[in-house]
Scaffold this motif. Structure first.
Motif, mmCIF file in Angstrom:
data_model
loop_
_atom_site.group_PDB
_atom_site.id
_atom_site.type_symbol
_atom_site.label_atom_id
_atom_site.label_comp_id
_atom_site.label_asym_id
_atom_site.label_seq_id
_atom_site.Cartn_x
_atom_site.Cartn_y
_atom_site.Cartn_z
ATOM 1 N N VAL A 1 0.962 -1.275 -0.116
ATOM 2 C CA VAL A 1 0.518 0.001 -0.136
ATOM 3 C C VAL A 1 0.785 1.097 -0.530
ATOM 4 C CG1 VAL A 1 -1.976 1.139 1.232
ATOM 5 C CG2 VAL A 1 -1.690 -1.302 1.286
ATOM 6 N N ASP A 2 0.467 2.400 -0.617
ATOM 7 C CA ASP A 2 1.349 3.625 -0.682
ATOM 8 C C ASP A 2 0.664 4.470 0.330
ATOM 9 O OD1 ASP A 2 2.240 5.774 -1.400
ATOM 10 O OD2 ASP A 2 1.116 5.786 -2.909
ATOM 11 N N VAL A 3 1.187 4.719 1.848
ATOM 12 C CA VAL A 3 0.930 4.615 2.554
ATOM 13 C C VAL A 3 1.499 6.436 3.107
ATOM 14 C CG1 VAL A 3 0.448 5.458 5.264
ATOM 15 C CG2 VAL A 3 0.289 2.911 4.041
ATOM 16 N N GLU A 4 0.587 7.707 2.635
ATOM 17 C CA GLU A 4 0.728 9.062 2.848
ATOM 18 C C GLU A 4 0.312 9.783 4.631
ATOM 19 O OE1 GLU A 4 0.212 13.389 0.637
ATOM 20 O OE2 GLU A 4 0.101 11.317 -0.443
ATOM 21 N N PHE A 5 1.009 10.106 4.838
ATOM 22 C CA PHE A 5 1.399 9.983 6.497
ATOM 23 C C PHE A 5 0.943 11.630 6.435
ATOM 24 C CE2 PHE A 5 3.826 6.519 6.949
ATOM 25 C CZ PHE A 5 2.942 6.167 7.806
ATOM 26 N N LYS A 6 -0.360 12.189 7.479
ATOM 27 C CA LYS A 6 -0.109 14.311 6.815
ATOM 28 C C LYS A 6 -1.088 14.438 8.567
ATOM 29 C CE LYS A 6 -1.331 14.914 2.212
ATOM 30 N NZ LYS A 6 -1.958 15.696 1.455
ATOM 31 N N HIS A 7 -1.123 14.953 9.035
ATOM 32 C CA HIS A 7 -1.691 15.141 9.956
ATOM 33 C C HIS A 7 -3.241 16.085 10.090
ATOM 34 C CE1 HIS A 7 -3.053 17.190 13.410
ATOM 35 N NE2 HIS A 7 -3.786 18.087 13.324
ATOM 36 N N LEU A 8 -4.445 14.684 9.778
ATOM 37 C CA LEU A 8 -6.116 14.520 10.118
ATOM 38 C C LEU A 8 -6.440 15.590 11.724
ATOM 39 C CD1 LEU A 8 -5.943 10.806 8.510
ATOM 40 C CD2 LEU A 8 -5.694 13.272 7.240
ATOM 41 N N LYS A 9 -7.383 16.280 10.789
ATOM 42 C CA LYS A 9 -7.905 16.389 11.742
ATOM 43 C C LYS A 9 -9.008 15.922 12.509
ATOM 44 C CE LYS A 9 -7.152 21.323 10.094
ATOM 45 N NZ LYS A 9 -7.807 22.586 9.356
ATOM 46 N N VAL A 10 -9.496 15.139 11.782
ATOM 47 C CA VAL A 10 -10.799 13.955 11.789
ATOM 48 C C VAL A 10 -9.360 12.334 11.386
ATOM 49 C CG1 VAL A 10 -12.623 12.922 11.521
ATOM 50 C CG2 VAL A 10 -12.304 15.689 11.454
ATOM 51 N N ALA A 11 -10.264 11.072 12.319
ATOM 52 C CA ALA A 11 -9.698 9.903 11.418
ATOM 53 C C ALA A 11 -8.361 9.763 11.687
ATOM 54 C CB ALA A 11 -10.473 9.827 10.471
ATOM 55 N N ASP A 12 -8.050 8.502 11.987
ATOM 56 C CA ASP A 12 -6.864 7.648 11.753
ATOM 57 C C ASP A 12 -6.412 7.549 10.045
ATOM 58 O OD1 ASP A 12 -5.908 8.190 14.271
ATOM 59 O OD2 ASP A 12 -7.119 6.103 14.506
ATOM 60 N N TYR A 13 -7.925 7.034 9.940
ATOM 61 C CA TYR A 13 -6.824 7.122 7.966
ATOM 62 C C TYR A 13 -8.204 7.050 7.238
ATOM 63 C CZ TYR A 13 -3.571 3.255 10.676
ATOM 64 O OH TYR A 13 -2.665 2.669 10.914
ATOM 65 N N LEU A 14 -7.956 7.597 5.883
ATOM 66 C CA LEU A 14 -8.474 8.282 4.704
ATOM 67 C C LEU A 14 -8.091 7.228 4.231
ATOM 68 C CD1 LEU A 14 -8.785 11.832 5.501
ATOM 69 C CD2 LEU A 14 -10.257 10.618 5.928
ATOM 70 N N ILE A 15 -9.480 6.749 3.430
ATOM 71 C CA ILE A 15 -9.358 5.906 2.224
ATOM 72 C C ILE A 15 -10.854 6.138 1.422
ATOM 73 C CG2 ILE A 15 -9.235 3.973 1.442
ATOM 74 C CD1 ILE A 15 -8.194 2.685 4.545
ATOM 75 N N GLY A 16 -10.245 7.228 -0.185
ATOM 76 C CA GLY A 16 -11.288 7.783 -0.331
ATOM 77 C C GLY A 16 -12.177 8.911 0.298
ATOM 78 N N ASN A 17 -13.264 8.080 -0.051
ATOM 79 C CA ASN A 17 -14.567 9.176 0.893
ATOM 80 C C ASN A 17 -15.038 8.092 2.140
ATOM 81 O OD1 ASN A 17 -15.984 6.801 0.218
ATOM 82 N ND2 ASN A 17 -17.889 8.040 -0.590
ATOM 83 N N ALA A 18 -13.632 7.674 2.747
ATOM 84 C CA ALA A 18 -13.708 6.790 4.250
ATOM 85 C C ALA A 18 -13.368 7.053 4.449
ATOM 86 C CB ALA A 18 -13.990 5.549 3.536
#
Length: 228
Positions: free
Chosen positions: A41-58
């Protein structure tokens, strides 16, 4: 060799695009993230305001069993579930069924929370917050679930959204949130305390007799936490 066979073999050598997942920076050193990389998997790390993981619209919130119980007790989970509603699809993964019991009615005092309270939160999450729950055995199992979600999103060409916002609590909600972080203090009790005393400072400095009108049998326990 015919030219069409040369081009065909050249195309076959091209690597297929990797499924992409955006992970919060806090997940960078987690075993789940390293497992995802191992799965291709291509995992990109960013500071997310909501959730631990974003995948598409999920949006996916991941919690170990201990995290889940602690976020129940300090009411953080309720805010997180509200924030997840910004996404069309949302999911809560509770990880570690192979490593820790979710609840044990025979040992509820040691865990510090009744099994029915946990059952109630699970039902609230599913029925009221409209957030499906997946139970995973361990971090490898969690990674496999995330991988399959990413593969499905890749197939549907669903774009990843980064526009979610943290829930901003009003001043009164912040005061209520502080009180609800205390064991045995629920929303109704917190509101009654604020209605009577107005400020957090006055609540903390109130005498046992003043508090007993609202807290009743919880008064001594509440004062003991404040003083110790």
């Amino acid at each position: 060799m015919p030219l069409n066979n040369i081009f065909q073999k050249s195309e076959e050598r091209k690597e297929k695009p990797k499924p992409k997942i955006i992970a919060d920076l806090h997940e960078k050193n987690s075993l789940v993230a390293s497992e995802l990389v191992g799965l291709g998997v291509d995992v990109e790390f960013k500071h997310l305001k909501v959730a631990d993981y974003l995948i598409g619209n999920a949006a996916i919130e991941r919690k170990t069993i201990s995290d889940f119980i602690n976020s129940m007790l300090n009411k953080r989970l309720l805010i997180q579930l509200e924030e997840l509603k910004q996404y069309e699809k949302r999911l809560l993964i509770i990880e570690g069924l192979d490593e820790q019991e979710l609840y044990n009615d025979d040992n509820e005092e040691k865990k510090g929370i009744h099994g029915n309270a946990i059952r109630g939160m699970l039902l609230f999450t599913e029925l009221e917050a409209n957030c499906p729950i997946i139970f995973s055995k361990n971090y490898q199992d969690t990674a496999k679930f995330l991988y399959l979600i990413a593969k499905r999103m890749e197939k549907n060409k669903t774009p990843i959204s980064l526009h979610a916002k943290k829930k901003n609590l009003s001043f009164n909600e912040q005061k209520q949130y502080i009180l609800e972080s205390f064991p045995r203090i629920g929303p109704t009790t917190a509101k009654k305390l604020l209605k009577k005393f107005k400020t957090i400072n006055k609540i903390f400095n109130a005498s046992e007799n003043e508090l007993r009108e609202i807290l009743k049998s919880k008064t001594e326990f509440f004062k003991r936490i404040l003083e110790n």
